[in-house]
Design a protein around this motif. Structure first.
Motif, PDB file in Angstrom:
ATOM      1  N   GLU A   7     -11.829  10.870 -40.377  1.00 15.47           N
ATOM      2  CA  GLU A   7     -11.469  12.199 -40.865  1.00 15.47           C
ATOM      3  C   GLU A   7     -11.491  12.247 -42.388  1.00 15.47           C
ATOM      4  O   GLU A   7     -11.907  13.251 -42.984  1.00 15.47           O
ATOM      5  CB  GLU A   7     -10.094  12.589 -40.327  1.00 15.47           C
ATOM      6  CG  GLU A   7     -10.075  12.839 -38.828  1.00 15.47           C
ATOM      7  CD  GLU A   7     -11.116  13.859 -38.408  1.00 15.47           C
ATOM      8  OE1 GLU A   7     -11.175  14.954 -39.019  1.00 15.47           O
ATOM      9  OE2 GLU A   7     -11.905  13.561 -37.481  1.00 15.47           O
ATOM     10  N   ARG A  58     -15.136  12.360 -43.575  1.00 21.07           N
ATOM     11  CA  ARG A  58     -15.759  13.630 -43.185  1.00 21.07           C
ATOM     12  C   ARG A  58     -15.400  14.743 -44.165  1.00 21.07           C
ATOM     13  O   ARG A  58     -16.209  15.647 -44.415  1.00 21.07           O
ATOM     14  CB  ARG A  58     -15.327  14.018 -41.777  1.00 21.07           C
ATOM     15  CG  ARG A  58     -16.089  13.303 -40.669  1.00 21.07           C
ATOM     16  CD  ARG A  58     -15.584  13.727 -39.303  1.00 21.07           C
ATOM     17  NE  ARG A  58     -16.446  13.242 -38.226  1.00 21.07           N
ATOM     18  CZ  ARG A  58     -16.187  13.425 -36.935  1.00 21.07           C
ATOM     19  NH1 ARG A  58     -15.079  14.079 -36.570  1.00 21.07           N
ATOM     20  NH2 ARG A  58     -17.008  12.963 -36.014  1.00 21.07           N
ATOM     21  N   LYS A  59     -14.197  14.698 -44.718  1.00 25.70           N
ATOM     22  CA  LYS A  59     -13.786  15.721 -45.682  1.00 25.70           C
ATOM     23  C   LYS A  59     -14.664  15.695 -46.924  1.00 25.70           C
ATOM     24  O   LYS A  59     -14.752  16.701 -47.639  1.00 25.70           O
ATOM     25  CB  LYS A  59     -12.322  15.505 -46.059  1.00 25.70           C
ATOM     26  CG  LYS A  59     -11.349  15.855 -44.945  1.00 25.70           C
ATOM     27  CD  LYS A  59      -9.911  15.583 -45.350  1.00 25.70           C
ATOM     28  CE  LYS A  59      -8.950  15.913 -44.213  1.00 25.70           C
ATOM     29  NZ  LYS A  59      -7.535  15.588 -44.564  1.00 25.70           N
TER      30      LYS A  59
END
Length: 584
Positions: free
Chosen positions: A117, A120-121
């Motif tokens: 996560e 991915r940001k």
């Protein structure tokens, strides 16, 4: 037993240091593990693998051209932290996306998921494929719950070969999933393993007996039997792995092509493995199976465990081509890699200064006083865990892998040390808690490291660096931490986990503070509720984690995570009580 070490607490770091010095042709050290020391002429999808240390050649030994691009390497038998995984991803990715692939263990899923996560940001296309090859860790209908053991190799190799062939991230993910779906492993053990500095093994097997289905961390086997002959063991493997329930969808044994991987887990030697494999090969051929590129050796070990596993990787045309493609790593080499086309990596791997060395945000005097009390509480937590680590390990070993006490020792020691340093420098409560949580997560690793890191960080977000740390703020922060942990780990009350004591602790604390109790008095009531709930877990069957597969073994024994939380709550109350008395 493990005989050679300097400091057991630094053993995993020392291993990585020596491994990199011995294998600089393939790897370079980066924060959190290793990454390739060379790059192909054209950018590739980065395949990042990893897990706890103590399983060499998994995971660092499989980094190199044609296989993995990086390996996140955690503490002994404990998953790497999210920060470690993220660091290795950033050091390894080449702009074409990333595939994370690792064994299906709760701590790894939590930490790798958080790292995914995070990157991915920043626009990095990051995917995950879990390895679930251990046939005894869940029934065939629940393959998604199975552990990853020596079958890691087939998934890692297939994905790495696909990346080297220029596949995009969609197709690298696709073939990794296909390889996992066609991989089955069965393991047995004759004796346990001893971690550096430990006086006793993590687990034992009765003399002259063999545990069937025992995991690579010491998770209990399904049953005990007398030790068979080498031929008898081969027949046991084939009976299970060629059973109709374990053949992958669409596979009929006769005429199928399979890669057999016979793996020694530590102290079963090559000569013994060859004797076993002779009969394995004979039985497979008798069943009409065509053997392709058999592998016999050590691919996923467990220190000095005496054990063996057999993996069958059922091929199709594409998977066979990828399996046989060239690879050149410290521990697995096949074919001829074009080394002349490789380019050296010249950056430093993105190394960052430790968080405790960063400049501190501004903080109020009230927050700095709260931070000093929190540092004292963390030191009390460290001492409490030190006192009970052996007992926590004992109850964890009954249905788990026996390392809960060790992991909690690493985590509390790291958190307490960082907190002490930051308090001395005048950090506020939020800064101290967040950085102590990161230290706990990094050094503790595993599920408990992820969860306790989350608890401390969430509490820190509520306390801030400028606010006065009232009882209401503390209660609200711990209520939020409870919600964050249940959302993150997906456990509920009754699953026989830390959540069983965390929920009554946070709920009782909030209720007593709302009723007007001071923080110390409210905390005492909450600690008592947590202790009663932890004791009551002895009557539960586990619904989550490694113990789930062997739940009946844990009946009558409380959950170690719930017990350690209750223990910590009681010790922190003593700190709060002393502070309250001093200001009365």
């Amino acid at each position: 037993m493990t005989r050679l070490w300097n400091d057991p607490a630094s053993f995993a770091d020392d291993v990585v240091d020596g491994f990199v010095r011995a294998n600089g042709r393939w790897v370079r050290r980066v924060p959190g593990g290793v990454s390739r020391s060379t790059r192909s002429a054209e950018p590739e999808v980065a395949v990042v693998i990893g897990g706890g240390s103590g399983h060499y050649p998994a995971f660092g030994g499989l980094v190199g051209p044609g296989l993995a691009h990086g390996a996140a390497m955690g503490q002994l038998f404990a998953s790497p932290s999210a920060q470690q995984v993220e660091s290795v991803v950033r050091a390894s990715e080449q702009g074409r996306g990333v595939l994370l692939t690792f064994g299906n263990y709760a701590g790894d899923v939590l930490h790798f998921g958080a790292a995914q996560e995070a990157v991915r940001k920043d626009g990095i296309d990051c995917r995950t494929v879990l390895v679930t090859d251990d046939i005894f860790s869940a029934p065939p209908a629940e393959q998604h719950r199975r552990r990853g053991i020596a079958g890691d190799l087939t998934v890692f190799k297939t994905a790495g070969a696909a990346a080297a062939a220029g596949y995009g991230v969609d197709d690298v993910e696709r073939v990794a999933r296909a390889a996992n779906a066609r991989t089955r492993t069965m393991g047995v053990a004759f004796s346990g393993c001893t971690l550096p500095g430990a006086e006793t093994p993590l687990f034992t097997v009765p003399e002259g007996r063999m545990a069937i289905g025992l995991g690579i961390h010491g998770e209990p086997g399904i049953e005990l039997t007398d030790i068979p002959s080498a031929a008898g063991l081969a027949e046991l493997f084939i009976r299970y792995l060629l059973g109709a329930a374990e053949l992958p969808d669409g596979i009929t044994a006769r005429g199928a092509r399979v890669v057999p991987v016979l793996n020694g887990l530590g102290s079963v030697k090559s000569e013994e493995l060859f004797v076993v494999f002779s009969r394995v090969a004979e039985l497979l051929e008798d069943a009409g199976v065509e053997l392709v590129d058999p592998q016999v050796g050590e691919f996923c070990t467990s220190f000095d465990m005496a054990g063996v596993s057999l993996t069958l990787f059922w091929l199709d045309e594409e998977l066979e081509r990828l399996w046989l493609a060239p690879a050149d790593t410290p521990a697995f080499r096949t074919g001829a890699v074009d080394v002349a086309s490789l380019q050296p990596v010249t950056d430093d791997g993105g190394g960052a200064r430790p968080a405790e060395d960063d400049a501190l945000p501004e903080s109020s005097e009230d927050s700095r006083r709260a931070a000093a009390r929190i540092a004292a509480a963390l030191e009390a937590m460290r001492l409490a865990i030190d006192d009970e680590a052996a007992e926590l390990g004992r109850i964890d070993a009954i249905a788990g892998d026996g390392d809960h006490g060790i992991g909690m020792q690493r985590g509390t020691a790291a958190a307490a040390a960082v907190a002490s340093s930051l308090a001395a420098r005048g950090a506020g409560a939020q800064t101290l808690l967040e950085r102590a949580g990161d230290a706990w997560s990094n050094r503790g690793g595993g599920t408990s490291g992820a969860i306790w890191g989350l608890i401390l960080r969430t509490l820190g977000e509520h306390l801030g660096d400028a606010e006065h740390a009232t009882g209401a703020l503390v209660a609200a922060g711990l209520a939020a931490a409870k919600d964050a942990v249940t959302a993150y780990g997906k456990a509920s009350v009754g699953d026989k986990t830390l959540v069983d004591s965390l929920v009554p602790f946070a709920d009782t604390l909030a209720a007593r503070v709302a009723a007007g109790d001071g923080l110390a008095d409210a905390w005492r009531e909450a600690a008592e509720a947590a202790t009663a709930a932890a004791e009551a877990t002895a009557n539960l069957l586990p619904g989550m984690g490694r113990a789930r597969t062997h739940g009946e073994k844990s009946l009558g024994v409380p959950d170690p995570g719930a017990v350690s939380l209750a223990l910590i709550a009681r010790r922190v109350h003593a700190v709060l009580d002393t502070a309250a008395a001093a200001t009365a």
